[in-house]
Design a protein around this motif. Sequence first.
Motif, short mmCIF file in Angstrom:
data_model
loop_
_atom_site.label_atom_id
_atom_site.label_comp_id
_atom_site.label_asym_id
_atom_site.label_seq_id
_atom_site.Cartn_x
_atom_site.Cartn_y
_atom_site.Cartn_z
N GLY A 216 0.80 -1.22 0.00
CA GLY A 216 0.00 0.00 0.00
C GLY A 216 0.83 1.27 0.00
N ILE A 217 2.14 1.13 -0.15
CA ILE A 217 3.04 2.29 -0.17
C ILE A 217 2.68 3.24 -1.31
CG2 ILE A 217 5.43 3.01 -0.63
CD1 ILE A 217 6.36 0.55 0.90
N ILE A 218 2.18 2.69 -2.39
CA ILE A 218 1.86 3.46 -3.57
C ILE A 218 1.00 4.68 -3.25
CG2 ILE A 218 -0.04 1.84 -4.02
CD1 ILE A 218 1.80 3.93 -6.66
N THR A 219 0.05 4.55 -2.34
CA THR A 219 -0.87 5.66 -2.05
C THR A 219 -0.23 6.75 -1.20
OG1 THR A 219 -1.75 4.50 -0.11
CG2 THR A 219 -2.90 4.17 -2.19
N LYS A 220 1.01 6.51 -0.77
CA LYS A 220 1.71 7.50 0.05
C LYS A 220 2.77 8.27 -0.74
CE LYS A 220 1.15 4.52 4.14
NZ LYS A 220 1.88 3.73 5.17
N LEU A 221 2.97 7.88 -1.99
CA LEU A 221 4.03 8.50 -2.78
C LEU A 221 3.64 9.89 -3.26
CD1 LEU A 221 5.08 5.51 -5.07
CD2 LEU A 221 6.21 6.29 -2.97
N ALA A 222 4.61 10.80 -3.26
CA ALA A 222 4.39 12.13 -3.82
C ALA A 222 4.33 12.02 -5.34
CB ALA A 222 5.52 13.06 -3.41
N GLY A 223 3.66 12.99 -5.97
CA GLY A 223 3.55 12.97 -7.42
C GLY A 223 4.90 12.99 -8.11
N SER A 224 5.85 13.75 -7.57
CA SER A 224 7.18 13.83 -8.17
C SER A 224 7.91 12.49 -8.09
CB SER A 224 8.02 14.91 -7.47
OG SER A 224 8.14 14.63 -6.09
N THR A 225 7.65 11.72 -7.03
CA THR A 225 8.26 10.39 -6.91
C THR A 225 7.68 9.45 -7.95
OG1 THR A 225 8.62 10.69 -4.54
CG2 THR A 225 8.64 8.43 -5.36
N ILE A 226 6.37 9.50 -8.14
CA ILE A 226 5.71 8.66 -9.15
C ILE A 226 6.28 8.96 -10.54
CG2 ILE A 226 3.52 8.19 -10.33
CD1 ILE A 226 2.14 8.77 -7.61
N SER A 227 6.40 10.26 -10.86
CA SER A 227 6.91 10.63 -12.19
C SER A 227 8.38 10.25 -12.34
CB SER A 227 6.71 12.12 -12.45
OG SER A 227 7.50 12.91 -11.60
N ASP A 228 9.17 10.42 -11.29
CA ASP A 228 10.59 10.05 -11.35
C ASP A 228 10.76 8.55 -11.55
OD1 ASP A 228 11.33 12.66 -11.01
OD2 ASP A 228 11.96 12.46 -8.92
N MET A 229 9.92 7.77 -10.89
CA MET A 229 9.99 6.32 -11.04
C MET A 229 9.64 5.91 -12.47
SD MET A 229 8.27 5.23 -7.37
CE MET A 229 8.11 3.47 -7.74
N LEU A 230 8.63 6.55 -13.04
CA LEU A 230 8.25 6.25 -14.42
C LEU A 230 9.36 6.61 -15.40
CD1 LEU A 230 4.52 7.41 -14.43
CD2 LEU A 230 5.34 5.06 -14.59
N VAL A 231 10.02 7.75 -15.16
CA VAL A 231 11.13 8.16 -16.02
C VAL A 231 12.23 7.10 -15.99
CG1 VAL A 231 13.02 9.81 -16.27
CG2 VAL A 231 10.70 10.63 -15.87
N SER A 232 12.54 6.58 -14.81
CA SER A 232 13.57 5.55 -14.68
C SER A 232 13.16 4.29 -15.44
CB SER A 232 13.81 5.21 -13.20
OG SER A 232 14.32 6.33 -12.50
N LEU A 233 11.87 3.94 -15.37
CA LEU A 233 11.38 2.76 -16.09
C LEU A 233 11.53 2.94 -17.60
CD1 LEU A 233 8.12 1.96 -14.07
CD2 LEU A 233 10.30 0.76 -13.96
N THR A 234 11.29 4.16 -18.09
CA THR A 234 11.43 4.40 -19.52
C THR A 234 12.90 4.30 -19.95
OG1 THR A 234 11.71 6.81 -19.34
CG2 THR A 234 9.46 5.97 -19.49
#
Length: 303
Positions: A94-112
Amino acid sequence: EDDNTTQWMNRNDPANFIMPLTEEQEQGWEILGKLNATRSDDTDALEVLCNEYLALLDKHRVDDLKYYFNMFAEKVYKNDKAMKAALDQVLSTGIITKLAGSTISDMLVSLTQIRFAYYGTIKKFLLAVSEEQWAQLDASTVSTIVQSMGKLGVRMPSILVHLGERLSVVYKLLSPMDSAILLAGLQALGYDDAAVLSLLMDHVSKNAKRFDETALAVLWSSPHVHRLLNNESSSVPLLTQTCQVQLSPKLQQKIVASVKKSALPREVINEHVLRLAPVGEAQSEALRLEQQSRTQDILGIEH
């Protein structure tokens, strides 16, 4: 290696944060430092450290995850299984619901950047983001998420609805480059909310003079950009700025083709096609348009 670890820890000093770190969080920072200092080709050591970090994942500060994911990108460390394990754990705890928007976008950038291949996991990750999180994204973060979804080839209409709703609130804060990335990215993902796209084009129009060669190149890169040129008041300022910026002949040709396919009035299209076409082509185009006009006059067709 120790020097590199120390440098990384100094740059990301936990003392800079308001809340003191727990023992497990301190340990997590140390593991991140070691990951950063380990050579890219020492995959065995990297894998051991990744497992150590994941064992404490639910004890770390949630937004430290962006540093973990960024390590894979910076080192070009292609280990989809390790990244998938982290994402699975983020979802299961359930950590996902605690992430900041910038963390979500940074993680996606790393995945790309490492071309992460588990598309099903990415979709589960995005679907688990809460409405409250979507509603708190800033303008540039929305742009980054859209761009990452495009690069990952992830088309999710329900997620685009959330992003569109947020854009309708924060679009005035978009920079020219963010606006260009968004418009190109949304079109690539098949987004078709006319109201939101109109807001973005109005914003582009009002800030057209701030668009430089790079932002214009990104904006005009979309093969469907002509669909956005459906309103003279919002399109003309953009076209005027495009005509004033030095662009490559190849890009000019691409823009001319888009303008010709647009729904703008014929006189507006002709004017800007002539201004955009390279010198030799402009002369040929002027002659063609003149001949076309004469033919229309002869046939009694309205221009």
